[in-house]
Design a protein around this motif. Structure first.
Motif: not given
Length: 407
Positions: A6, A9, A12
């Motif tokens: 992802d 993700a 992040e």
């Protein structure tokens, strides 16, 4: 690395300090890693990168061979000039010249030069020297030891050639020149690298030769590049000795074609060239004695996937112009044009297409002929650019041309 990671993700994790940008390639495929980096940049800077995300090349191949920390692609407008008639040892055709640029009026100017050259019967072009260089620097005790190393090199070029050429199936060592400066010894290796630009090839081959020098002489290698190469820097040695390909082009333009297409006279163009390109450049201490040869070199380099930083050496150009009774004679000599048709950026899809426009993509038959052809076409293109700009200056049309084209 996974294909279903992802990107949000991953972004992040970077923003929280758990991953660094370059580590994304260990956790995702190249396209996903690039998306994650864009997410990071968008969060950090507020920039929208939707256009940067729209690119045509294979991200896996680009990440492997062309760039690190891939984010996306940068697009440049691509224009076309020509046809440009060229007669050379390798080039023999009417060429459409692909030019990637953001400088308005440039393609139009070069196109006018191409039209003039073609109407005059075409440009002659010849590659007169080949030699991609790498110049390591060695430490010695003093000049006596340095002279000893220099004599050893002179006596053992074949041994160095054998070691260097064992690293490549394409490059051949043409020459080794030594320079002793105090307790420094510089060895300038020159290679024929066939259709590759050949900087990496020359570096790897020279490293192998340096091992022989260290084993057989008192010299100790300090750096594989000692700046006598000289790569991507203005340097008189490249202007004099050449680097990559030394290529020259010239044209005979009948007086009536000069007046019709360039809107001036041979005498006026010759005077501008003398006072601007020769005297003005000399007063400035310039290494290039030309009007704007780097414009053509840069635009073709960007279009065809060459190493853009080597435009520095590509600007080593001398333009000569002579007004004769019934014609204008003009020439350019590019001392250090570093080009290739295989490897590096030439594999990228739009750059490969530009090479296809010229008919020079990939390896030539015989080896080196495609890169020679590209060099000869670039030289003829540079000549077209020189003629057009000199004529615009001679007729005082330079500023009005930019105004008319809205630049």
């Amino acid at each position: 690395m996974t294909d279903d990671a992802d990107p949000d993700a991953l972004a992040e994790q970077v923003l929280e300090g758990d991953l660094r940008l370059h580590e994304l390639d260990d956790h995702a495929d190249a396209a996903t890693a690039a998306t994650a980096r864009r997410r990071v940049l968008e969060r950090e800077t507020g920039a929208a990168l939707d256009v940067t995300a729209d690119y045509a090349f294979d991200p896996e191949l680009a990440s492997d061979a062309n760039v690190e920390n891939l984010v996306g692609g940068t697009q440049l407008p691509l224009g076309i000039a020509g046809p440009l008639a060229v007669s050379g040892d390798a080039a023999s055709d009417d060429y459409r010249l692909p030019l990637a640029t953001t400088e308005g009026a440039l393609v139009a100017s070069i196109n006018r030069g191409c039209s003039t050259i073609t109407a005059a019967g075409g440009a002659n072009a010849r590659v007169t020297k080949r030699g991609m260089t790498r110049a390591p620097v060695f430490r010695v005790t003093d000049v006596t030891e340095g002279a000893e190393v220099a004599r050893w090199v002179d006596d053992n070029v074949e041994e160095l050639r054998e070691a260097a050429e064992a690293t490549t199936s394409h490059g051949t060592l043409e020459d080794v020149t030594h320079y002793v400066v105090g307790d420094n010894v510089y060895l300038r290796f020159a290679y024929d690298t066939a259709d590759a630009m050949g900087m990496n090839m020359a570096t790897i081959a020279t490293r192998a030769a340096c091992e022989i020098v260290e084993a057989e002489t008192p010299a100790s290698l300090v750096a594989l590049s000692g700046n006598l190469c000289a790569d991507k820097k203005p340097a008189a040695i490249n202007a004099v000795e050449g680097r990559g390909r030394t290529v020259t082009a010239d044209v005979h333009i009948p007086r009536d074609i000069v007046e019709e297409r360039l809107k001036t006279t041979p005498e006026a163009i010759a005077e501008v060239n003398t006072r601007k390109n020769l005297v003005g450049s000399a007063k400035a201490g310039s290494l290039g004695f030309n009007a704007h040869a780097a414009n053509v070199v840069a635009a073709v380099f960007l279009a065809t996937g060459q190493d853009a930083a080597q435009v520095v050496e590509g600007a080593n150009c001398i333009t000569t112009v002579e007004a004769r009774e019934s014609e204008l004679y003009a020439s350019v000599n590019l001392a250090s044009l570093e080009v290739g048709t295989v490897g590096g950026g030439t594999k990228l899809p739009t750059q490969a297409e530009a090479l296809d426009i010229l008919g020079v993509r990939g390896g030539g038959d015989p080896a080196g002929s495609n890169a020679d052809e590209l060099a000869e076409v670039i030289a003829a293109g540079a000549l077209a650019g020189e003629l057009s700009l000199l004529a615009a200056l001679a007729s005082r049309h330079l500023s009005s041309a930019h105004e008319e084209l809205g630049r």
